[in-house]
Design an enzyme around this catalytic site. Structure first.
Site, PDB file in Angstrom:
ATOM      1  N   LYS A 165       0.828  -1.210   0.000  1.00 53.90           N
ATOM      2  CA  LYS A 165       0.000   0.000   0.000  1.00 53.90           C
ATOM      3  C   LYS A 165       0.859   1.255   0.000  1.00 53.90           C
ATOM      4  O   LYS A 165       0.559   2.239  -0.692  1.00 53.90           O
ATOM      5  CB  LYS A 165      -0.933  -0.018   1.208  1.00 53.90           C
ATOM      6  CG  LYS A 165      -2.026  -1.081   1.105  1.00 53.90           C
ATOM      7  CD  LYS A 165      -2.748  -1.302   2.413  1.00 53.90           C
ATOM      8  CE  LYS A 165      -3.767  -2.428   2.314  1.00 53.90           C
ATOM      9  NZ  LYS A 165      -4.388  -2.787   3.592  1.00 53.90           N
TER      10      LYS A 165
ATOM     11  N   GLN B 285      -4.006  -1.403   9.903  1.00 54.82           N
ATOM     12  CA  GLN B 285      -3.919  -2.732   9.290  1.00 54.82           C
ATOM     13  C   GLN B 285      -4.449  -3.769  10.277  1.00 54.82           C
ATOM     14  O   GLN B 285      -4.050  -3.807  11.437  1.00 54.82           O
ATOM     15  CB  GLN B 285      -2.460  -3.057   8.920  1.00 54.82           C
ATOM     16  CG  GLN B 285      -2.286  -4.405   8.245  1.00 54.82           C
ATOM     17  CD  GLN B 285      -2.994  -4.487   6.907  1.00 54.82           C
ATOM     18  OE1 GLN B 285      -2.979  -3.545   6.117  1.00 54.82           O
ATOM     19  NE2 GLN B 285      -3.641  -5.621   6.655  1.00 54.82           N
TER      20      GLN B 285
ATOM     21  N   ASP C 148     -10.485   4.011   4.894  1.00 53.18           N
ATOM     22  CA  ASP C 148     -10.673   2.570   4.741  1.00 53.18           C
ATOM     23  C   ASP C 148     -12.123   2.172   5.025  1.00 53.18           C
ATOM     24  O   ASP C 148     -12.491   1.008   4.862  1.00 53.18           O
ATOM     25  CB  ASP C 148      -9.724   1.818   5.687  1.00 53.18           C
ATOM     26  CG  ASP C 148      -9.454   0.395   5.250  1.00 53.18           C
ATOM     27  OD1 ASP C 148      -9.630   0.091   4.046  1.00 53.18           O
ATOM     28  OD2 ASP C 148      -9.070  -0.433   6.098  1.00 53.18           O
TER      29      ASP C 148
END
Length: 290
Positions: free
Chosen positions: A60, A104, A127
């Site tokens: 990413k 994450q 996200d």
């Protein structure tokens, strides 16, 4: 709705569409930097050193760099507590130089992930993992979609899949994939049925789907004889050995459109993350026409 014209499904090339999206995000990021003097910035937070998570974060960050998006990485030790993680995320939420935050996951069995997610400021939840984002998405308000569901919708649009009045079946009920993609489909006037691994006579339901989303996290769980001829099949699973949740070899002879694994949904997830990071930065910096 695409119709079957041969015995082999047309593959939905997520990699190609994702490249287009990243190029567009890069152009917008460059314009934003010129206009405001600030480049969009995505902060990634990783707890521990899980090999898969380390790889995902590295990937990413590399994509961010290619798109002209600054990446700030915060690596926390595995022993980090929930309170410490929340404090770190709170600092990033308050930092005007950070426009998007990605935690994450999984963050570890000792971490209250929901509490950590909720520490992300809604304006920086690129996200799409907070309660606020899910509610905004469900009510059709401004907010950020969960990245994989958002990527799936972009893929369906790219291939001109008309969802109005169609029966969409979602196999999976996770908070970041199954549940939100169902709400997005409902918002596009599809009739949505949620299923999961414990649904009775699952195949009877999936055979009625005009659009089938496989997001159950089990390799080759959906077989070709579970699919309505001519259906659009989105395989959102990713299992060891580059295997999805759909048995590709049997599904490709039944579906009209089918996502491959890899190269289907996966690239769209990251492209959506980058797009939403630029969106977030544009809003926070008050940019116009970017």
């Amino acid at each position: 709705m695409p119709q079957t014209t041969s015995s082999t499904a047309r593959l939905m090339d997520g990699s190609a569409l994702a490249r287009q999206m990243v190029e567009q995000a890069a152009e917008r990021a460059a314009a934003l930097t010129r206009q405001t003097g600030q480049a969009p910035c995505l902060a990634t937070v990783l707890v521990g050193e899980d090999p898969a998570s380390v790889t995902y974060v590295r990937m990413k960050r590399a994509r961010c760099e290619k798109a002209g998006i600054r990446s700030r990485h915060i690596a926390l030790p595995a022993a980090t507590t929930t309170a410490q993680l929340i404090a770190t995320i709170g600092e990033l939420s308050d930092d005007p130089g950070v426009h998007g935050i990605l935690l994450q996951h999984p963050a570890g069995p000792h971490i209250d992930e929901r509490a950590a997610f909720e520490a992300i400021a809604p304006a920086k939840d690129v996200d799409g993992v907070t309660f606020h984002s899910f509610a905004a998405m469900s009510f059709g308000l401004d907010g950020f979609a969960s990245c994989t569901p958002g990527g799936i919708m972009r893929l369906l649009d790219h291939y001109d899949v008309d969802l109005t009045g169609k029966h969409a079946v979602v196999v999976g009920r996770s908070a970041i994939l199954g549940k939100p993609v169902g709400m997005l489909l409902l918002g596009r006037n599809a009739t949505v049925t949620y299923c999961h691994s414990r649904t009775n006579d699952l195949a009877a339901i999936t055979r009625e789907a005009d659009v089938l989303i496989a997001a159950v996290g089990r390799p080759r769980f959906i077989h070709g004889d579970h699919i309505k001829p001519g259906a659009v099949v989105i395989d959102a699973g990713y299992n060891p050995g580059n295997v999805g949740d759909v048995d590709f070899d049997s599904a490709v002879t039944r579906a009209s459109l089918l996502t491959p694994v890899p190269g289907g949904v996966g690239p769209m997830t990251i492209a959506t993350l980058l797009t939403q990071t630029v969106d977030a930065a544009s809003r926070q910096l008050g940019a116009t026409a970017v």
